[in-house]
Design a protein around this motif. Structure first.
Motif, PDB file in Angstrom:
ATOM      1  N   ILE A  24      25.363-116.860 -92.985  1.00 22.83           N
ATOM      2  CA  ILE A  24      26.296-117.396 -93.972  1.00 22.83           C
ATOM      3  C   ILE A  24      25.569-118.490 -94.733  1.00 22.83           C
ATOM      4  CG2 ILE A  24      28.507-118.542 -94.313  1.00 22.83           C
ATOM      5  CD1 ILE A  24      29.304-117.319 -91.557  1.00 22.83           C
ATOM      6  N   GLN A  25      25.431-118.290 -96.046  1.00 16.97           N
ATOM      7  CA  GLN A  25      24.688-119.231 -96.882  1.00 16.97           C
ATOM      8  C   GLN A  25      25.625-119.898 -97.875  1.00 16.97           C
ATOM      9  OE1 GLN A  25      21.562-117.470 -99.226  1.00 16.97           O
ATOM     10  NE2 GLN A  25      20.797-119.442 -99.919  1.00 16.97           N
ATOM     11  N   ASP A  26      25.469-121.212 -97.995  1.00 18.08           N
ATOM     12  CA  ASP A  26      26.186-121.994 -98.994  1.00 18.08           C
ATOM     13  C   ASP A  26      25.152-122.887 -99.675  1.00 18.08           C
ATOM     14  OD1 ASP A  26      28.074-123.214-100.565  1.00 18.08           O
ATOM     15  OD2 ASP A  26      28.991-124.365 -98.947  1.00 18.08           O
ATOM     16  N   GLY A  27      24.656-122.436-100.819  1.00 17.17           N
ATOM     17  CA  GLY A  27      23.614-123.183-101.521  1.00 17.17           C
ATOM     18  C   GLY A  27      22.333-123.233-100.711  1.00 17.17           C
ATOM     19  N   SER A  28      21.867-124.444-100.403  1.00 16.88           N
ATOM     20  CA  SER A  28      20.611-124.608 -99.665  1.00 16.88           C
ATOM     21  C   SER A  28      20.828-124.691 -98.149  1.00 16.88           C
ATOM     22  CB  SER A  28      19.894-125.875-100.141  1.00 16.88           C
ATOM     23  OG  SER A  28      20.666-127.024 -99.816  1.00 16.88           O
ATOM     24  N   LYS A  29      22.059-124.427 -97.696  1.00 13.59           N
ATOM     25  CA  LYS A  29      22.370-124.521 -96.269  1.00 13.59           C
ATOM     26  C   LYS A  29      22.853-123.191 -95.714  1.00 13.59           C
ATOM     27  CE  LYS A  29      23.587-129.396 -96.251  1.00 13.59           C
ATOM     28  NZ  LYS A  29      24.558-130.394 -95.809  1.00 13.59           N
ATOM     29  N   VAL A  30      22.666-123.040 -94.401  1.00 12.66           N
ATOM     30  CA  VAL A  30      23.205-121.894 -93.677  1.00 12.66           C
ATOM     31  C   VAL A  30      24.014-122.411 -92.490  1.00 12.66           C
ATOM     32  CG1 VAL A  30      21.438-120.221 -94.346  1.00 12.66           C
ATOM     33  CG2 VAL A  30      21.081-121.643 -92.319  1.00 12.66           C
ATOM     34  N   LEU A  31      24.979-121.596 -92.086  1.00 16.71           N
ATOM     35  CA  LEU A  31      25.808-121.939 -90.936  1.00 16.71           C
ATOM     36  C   LEU A  31      25.243-121.254 -89.705  1.00 16.71           C
ATOM     37  CD1 LEU A  31      28.371-123.340 -89.885  1.00 16.71           C
ATOM     38  CD2 LEU A  31      29.579-121.179 -90.304  1.00 16.71           C
ATOM     39  N   LEU A  32      24.869-122.052 -88.720  1.00 23.13           N
ATOM     40  CA  LEU A  32      24.340-121.521 -87.470  1.00 23.13           C
ATOM     41  C   LEU A  32      25.202-122.009 -86.314  1.00 23.13           C
ATOM     42  CD1 LEU A  32      20.520-122.109 -87.997  1.00 23.13           C
ATOM     43  CD2 LEU A  32      21.821-120.008 -88.381  1.00 23.13           C
ATOM     44  N   ILE A  45      21.487-119.608 -83.700  1.00 23.48           N
ATOM     45  CA  ILE A  45      21.577-118.199 -84.065  1.00 23.48           C
ATOM     46  C   ILE A  45      22.667-118.059 -85.123  1.00 23.48           C
ATOM     47  CG2 ILE A  45      23.244-117.685 -82.250  1.00 23.48           C
ATOM     48  CD1 ILE A  45      21.814-115.038 -81.773  1.00 23.48           C
ATOM     49  N   ALA A  46      22.615-116.988 -85.888  1.00 25.19           N
ATOM     50  CA  ALA A  46      23.672-116.700 -86.862  1.00 25.19           C
ATOM     51  C   ALA A  46      24.811-115.963 -86.159  1.00 25.19           C
ATOM     52  CB  ALA A  46      23.117-115.846 -88.001  1.00 25.19           C
ATOM     53  N   PRO A  47      26.006-116.009 -86.720  1.00 25.67           N
ATOM     54  CA  PRO A  47      27.134-115.289 -86.128  1.00 25.67           C
ATOM     55  C   PRO A  47      26.879-113.785 -86.075  1.00 25.67           C
ATOM     56  CG  PRO A  47      27.892-116.823 -87.815  1.00 25.67           C
ATOM     57  CD  PRO A  47      26.400-116.771 -87.900  1.00 25.67           C
ATOM     58  N   GLY A  48      27.491-113.144 -85.109  1.00 29.60           N
ATOM     59  CA  GLY A  48      27.368-111.694 -84.999  1.00 29.60           C
ATOM     60  C   GLY A  48      27.826-111.227 -83.638  1.00 29.60           C
ATOM     61  N   GLY A  49      27.765-109.937 -83.435  1.00 35.56           N
ATOM     62  CA  GLY A  49      28.169-109.389 -82.152  1.00 35.56           C
ATOM     63  C   GLY A  49      28.316-107.883 -82.216  1.00 35.56           C
ATOM     64  N   LYS A  50      28.928-107.351 -81.187  1.00 30.90           N
ATOM     65  CA  LYS A  50      29.066-105.918 -81.002  1.00 30.90           C
ATOM     66  C   LYS A  50      30.028-105.310 -82.020  1.00 30.90           C
ATOM     67  CE  LYS A  50      29.878-102.494 -77.483  1.00 30.90           C
ATOM     68  NZ  LYS A  50      30.456-102.184 -76.209  1.00 30.90           N
ATOM     69  N   VAL A  51      29.654-104.134 -82.520  1.00 30.14           N
ATOM     70  CA  VAL A  51      30.514-103.373 -83.416  1.00 30.14           C
ATOM     71  C   VAL A  51      31.460-102.547 -82.545  1.00 30.14           C
ATOM     72  CG1 VAL A  51      30.589-101.589 -85.202  1.00 30.14           C
ATOM     73  CG2 VAL A  51      28.739-103.272 -85.198  1.00 30.14           C
ATOM     74  N   PRO A 125      13.633-123.591 -89.091  1.00 32.01           N
ATOM     75  CA  PRO A 125      12.540-123.253 -88.160  1.00 32.01           C
ATOM     76  C   PRO A 125      12.217-124.353 -87.140  1.00 32.01           C
ATOM     77  CG  PRO A 125      11.964-122.622 -90.389  1.00 32.01           C
ATOM     78  CD  PRO A 125      13.226-123.440 -90.483  1.00 32.01           C
ATOM     79  N   LYS A 126      12.662-125.574 -87.379  1.00 34.39           N
ATOM     80  CA  LYS A 126      12.400-126.681 -86.446  1.00 34.39           C
ATOM     81  C   LYS A 126      13.381-126.695 -85.279  1.00 34.39           C
ATOM     82  CE  LYS A 126      11.151-129.356 -90.514  1.00 34.39           C
ATOM     83  NZ  LYS A 126      11.670-130.345 -91.444  1.00 34.39           N
ATOM     84  N   LEU A 127      14.448-125.901 -85.365  1.00 32.81           N
ATOM     85  CA  LEU A 127      15.484-125.887 -84.326  1.00 32.81           C
ATOM     86  C   LEU A 127      15.086-125.002 -83.152  1.00 32.81           C
ATOM     87  CD1 LEU A 127      18.617-125.444 -86.622  1.00 32.81           C
ATOM     88  CD2 LEU A 127      17.858-127.550 -85.486  1.00 32.81           C
ATOM     89  N   PRO A 128      15.620-125.292 -81.963  1.00 31.72           N
ATOM     90  CA  PRO A 128      15.362-124.393 -80.830  1.00 31.72           C
ATOM     91  C   PRO A 128      16.093-123.064 -81.041  1.00 31.72           C
ATOM     92  CG  PRO A 128      16.885-126.150 -80.196  1.00 31.72           C
ATOM     93  CD  PRO A 128      16.437-126.445 -81.590  1.00 31.72           C
ATOM     94  N   MET A 129      15.361-121.965 -80.883  1.00 26.42           N
ATOM     95  CA  MET A 129      15.936-120.637 -81.073  1.00 26.42           C
ATOM     96  C   MET A 129      15.069-119.592 -80.397  1.00 26.42           C
ATOM     97  SD  MET A 129      14.971-119.985 -85.097  1.00 26.42           S
ATOM     98  CE  MET A 129      15.668-121.536 -85.610  1.00 26.42           C
ATOM     99  N   GLN A 130      15.629-118.421 -80.224  1.00 22.85           N
ATOM    100  CA  GLN A 130      14.897-117.294 -79.656  1.00 22.85           C
ATOM    101  C   GLN A 130      13.792-116.867 -80.622  1.00 22.85           C
ATOM    102  OE1 GLN A 130      15.815-115.742 -76.551  1.00 22.85           O
ATOM    103  NE2 GLN A 130      17.020-117.617 -76.413  1.00 22.85           N
TER     104      GLN A 130
END
Length: 173
Positions: A24-32, A45-51, A125-130
């Motif tokens: 989800i992008q809003d201008g120069s930011k994303v929602l994580l 991580i970005a939102p998501g899940g099983k279909v 990219p500086k955040l902890p993530m998989q």
């Protein structure tokens, strides 16, 4: 590369698991969301899940965004496929990736999957993530679509094969 070489056996049955991820992008930011260890895939991580069957994949992405963030997606762009195959288990895990650039609603006060945070794209990219999310992240903002496929042998803990393609890069309308 012959992916059968080095495997102890191949599963006779194949299980397909279909998931979505929606940046989800809003201008120069994303929602994580910052997922806790207890939910698996800890870190940002970005939102998501099983279909859910028989919903469409894009509707699964829109539903997951609503359930995990409270936002209702208005505009969504398909960005690509990231899949992981484990031949010994006969598992194909497919993640269909989207970018939402228009949405409405209010963020949930108590999101079910982890703390929600707006982050400047350049700071992500500086955040902890998989590692797999770090590899996929820039592709949400790149021109065109992507396809990544990894064949991974859990027994040897090795990647046996990979395919990475970008489509539509440099194509002029």
């Amino acid at each position: 590369m012959n992916i059968k070489r080095g495997l102890n056996h191949l599963s006779a049955e194949v299980t397909h698991k279909i998931y979505t991820m929606c940046m989800i992008q809003d201008g120069s930011k994303v929602l994580l969301m910052n997922r806790p260890d207890k939910l698996g895939f800890p870190g940002y991580i970005a939102p998501g899940g099983k279909v859910d069957f028989p919903e469409s994949i894009v509707n699964g992405a829109i539903r997951e965004v609503r359930e995990e963030t409270g936002f209702i997606v208005k505009e969504i762009i398909y960005k690509g496929l990231d899949e992981f195959c484990e031949p010994n288990k006969g598992l194909r895990y497919m993640v269909f990736n989207y970018l939402a650039t228009s949405f409405e609603g209010e963020l949930l006060d108590h999101p079910p999957e982890g703390e929600l945070r707006w982050v400047e794209i350049e700071d992500v990219p500086k955040l902890p993530m998989q590692d797999w999310f770090k590899r996929r992240f820039p592709l949400f903002f790149a021109e065109g679509t992507f396809e990544m496929s990894f064949v991974w042998d859990e027994i040897s803990n090795k990647t046996l094969d990979k395919t990475i393609k970008n489509y539509g890069i440099g194509v002029k309308s």
